[in-house]
Write a protein that holds these residues in place. Structure first.
Motif, short mmCIF file in Angstrom:
data_model
loop_
_atom_site.label_atom_id
_atom_site.label_comp_id
_atom_site.label_asym_id
_atom_site.label_seq_id
_atom_site.Cartn_x
_atom_site.Cartn_y
_atom_site.Cartn_z
N ALA A 1 0.83 -1.20 0.00
CA ALA A 1 0.00 0.00 0.00
C ALA A 1 0.86 1.26 0.00
N GLY A 2 1.95 1.25 0.79
CA GLY A 2 2.84 2.40 0.85
C GLY A 2 3.50 2.66 -0.50
N ILE A 3 3.97 1.60 -1.15
CA ILE A 3 4.56 1.75 -2.49
C ILE A 3 3.52 2.27 -3.47
N GLY A 4 2.29 1.77 -3.34
CA GLY A 4 1.21 2.25 -4.22
C GLY A 4 0.97 3.74 -4.06
N ASP B 1 12.21 7.25 -8.54
CA ASP B 1 12.55 7.77 -7.22
C ASP B 1 11.41 7.46 -6.26
N LEU B 2 11.70 6.68 -5.21
CA LEU B 2 10.66 6.31 -4.25
C LEU B 2 10.90 6.89 -2.87
N ASP B 3 11.96 7.67 -2.71
CA ASP B 3 12.27 8.26 -1.40
C ASP B 3 11.49 9.55 -1.19
N GLY C 1 5.86 5.07 7.35
CA GLY C 1 7.32 5.01 7.27
C GLY C 1 7.82 5.01 5.84
N ILE C 2 7.18 4.24 4.97
CA ILE C 2 7.61 4.16 3.57
C ILE C 2 7.36 5.47 2.84
N VAL C 3 6.19 6.06 3.05
CA VAL C 3 5.84 7.30 2.34
C VAL C 3 6.74 8.45 2.76
N PHE C 4 7.09 8.53 4.05
CA PHE C 4 7.83 9.69 4.54
C PHE C 4 9.33 9.43 4.72
N THR C 5 9.79 8.20 4.48
CA THR C 5 11.24 7.95 4.53
C THR C 5 11.64 7.16 3.29
#
Length: 527
Positions: free
Chosen positions: A117-120, A141-143, A393-397
């Protein structure tokens, strides 16, 4: 393996169009030649796809390694960096031989679903600027925080000053084609299942670019895919770079190689778990074989000038959502990459990035559907909190930090549940107020349950009568036995009587719980 070509071929075309800009963008972000990203994509598709037993996973250059690669190239130079890639591959093969792939099975389902979901969400947010014609940030870029000081949300505001009407029109046309193709036309005629909608969207985007040149709604070349175009076969071969093995004794090369092996292996194992979760047939990928495949791919990639390879969730999820059935799809996408960069790079350079943004917007939405959040919430706090923390965590880091946070919360949740579920204690004789209590221990009681059991024992009132039932207990840690031995001393001081009930019988006020449980198990208790 070849009986699903009618599904795998269209899916491979979709993955090809998703992978092409990602390979180039990740190479750009890594400070490496653009061709090195294509090499990694080709090897990840053909070689890793052939060796791996992952039916739906797709491998190639990974955004999660871009920062590591950028720093390593700046420090070592590209030729010495390639030696580190080869070393990383050798270490991955060693990890596979040592069965280290089992690590992949220790990530909770809620964290893996949170990762998807975070990657999405990231894919969706990162593609909005491209959809509007603002292509400053590279594809892949995913960061959250970017090298130029911007972040995912600031780029959404920055794009307002760089909106391209042509890019918006192409995005809308592409979205219309994709949604119409999937939701309406695919059920009307077989031809619409054979020809993938994303291919039609790409062709429509190229036609728009060619027809609208010179008009106010034209798309500038800066908003197109940029594949290296060799002028001759000799020019093509010069794009390959070979490692400088004279640097094999450089300790920094070894440190970089070990770092690549660890990070690439973790990302691969996470993506394997995620891809298996997405698989409608719920097939399980052998993780040790996957490490062997990835290691082999990295050795070959490093030997001919390619970036490090991992299994990657963006391409894997696009593969699943496009209806792929077997790993033939991943292999074919690699073959398409190879053929296209050799034969038709000029055509590829006419594809608007807005078309690819539309494809990825659909992929991102499917990974983070509102229904998924609703379902996870319905499962309760123990599932929803690690899921949600992983997403944040994934979305903001970045991917690994987000997974780490979700895993930490998952472990805390397990500890809390273990704290609560080690025993069951209730009071009997409320009517007569005779202070009689019963405590039933669970089947397995470990040192993690010390706090909960100790608290309950200490809360017993003076003069209480406790029945301690261990008839269902199969495993009891020495730490817990020590607690009961220590409590026996305090119990005498507080006039508390204890009746110990087991499968072998009943003991009143035992002097030593250690001796009792040793007899119960017919063997000494080990500390």
């Amino acid at each position: 393996m070849f009986k699903h070509l009618n599904k795998d071929i269209p899916a491979s075309v979709v993955v090809f169009f998703v992978a092409l800009p990602l390979c180039l963008g990740i190479a750009l972000a890594s400070g490496a030649p653009a061709f090195s990203g294509l090499i990694a994509g080709i090897i990840g598709g053909i070689l890793v796809g052939a060796i791996s037993d992952s039916q739906l996973g797709v491998s190639g250059p990974a955004a999660g390694l871009a920062v590591i690669v950028l720093g390593a190239i700046a420090t070592l130079g590209f030729e010495q960096f390639l030696v580190a890639v080869v070393i990383g591959g050798v270490i991955q093969i060693l990890l596979g031989v040592l069965k280290a792939g089992v690590i992949g099975y220790y990530f909770p389902s809620s964290v893996i679903k949170g990762m998807l979901a975070g990657i999405g969400i990231i894919i969706f947010l990162k593609q909005i600027p491209h959809a509007f014609g603002y292509d400053k940030d590279y594809e892949g870029d995913l960061d959250f925080f970017q090298a130029d000081g911007e972040n995912t949300f600031s780029e959404l505001f920055n794009m307002i000053d760089y909106v391209s009407p042509g890019a918006i029109i192409v995005t809308l046309i592409s979205l219309a084609i994709l949604l119409l193709w999937e939701n309406v036309l695919s059920s009307k005629h077989k031809i619409f299942t054979i020809i993938p909608g994303p291919l039609v969207a790409v062709v429509a985007g190229v036609i728009y670019y060619l027809v609208m040149q010179g008009s106010n709604l034209a798309i500038a070349e800066v908003h197109l895919v940029k594949v290296p175009v060799p002028e001759s076969f000799k020019d093509f071969t010069t794009q390959f770079t070979f490692p400088d093995f004279g640097a094999i004794s450089n300790i920094q090369v070894w440190i970089t190689g070990i770092t690549i092996a660890i990070v690439a292996s973790l990302e691969t194992l996470l993506c394997v778990e995620a891809a298996d979760k997405l698989d409608p047939q719920k097939r399980v990928t052998p993780t040790n074989r996957e490490l062997l495949a990835q290691g082999t791919g990295n050795i070959i990639s490093g030997l001919i000038g390619g970036l490090p390879i991992t299994q990657v969730i963006v391409r894997s999820s696009a593969n699943v959502q496009s209806g792929a059935k077997t790993k033939i799809s991943a292999i074919l996408h690699g073959i398409l990459l190879l053929i296209s960069v050799v034969t038709i790079p000029v055509f590829l350079n006419k594809i608007p990035l807005a078309v690819l943004a539309a494809i990825l917007l659909v992929v991102g939405y499917k990974l983070a559907k509102p229904s998924l959040f609703k379902h996870m919430y319905s499962l309760g706090k123990a599932q929803f909190i690690p899921f949600f923390i992983t997403i944040i965590g994934i979305v903001f880091t970045d991917l690994l930090i987000g997974i780490g946070l979700g895993l930490a919360v998952g472990i805390i949740t397990i500890l809390l549940n273990s704290y609560k579920n080690s025993h069951f204690l209730h009071k009997e004789g409320f009517e007569t107020n005779d202070n009689k209590f019963k405590m039933h221990l669970a089947e397995e009681v470990t040192f993690l349950n010390k706090g909960a059991i100790n608290r309950e024992l200490n809360n017993l009132p003076k003069g209480a009568y406790l029945e301690l039932d261990v008839t269902k207990t199969k495993s009891l840690d020495y730490d817990i036995v020590e607690i009961f031995d220590e409590f026996a001393i305090r119990a005498k001081e507080r006039n508390i009587s204890i009746k110990l009930i087991s499968e072998r019988g009943v003991v009143e006020n035992p002097n030593s719980y250690k001796e009792f449980f040793e007899k119960e198990k017919n063997q000494p208790l080990k500390n």
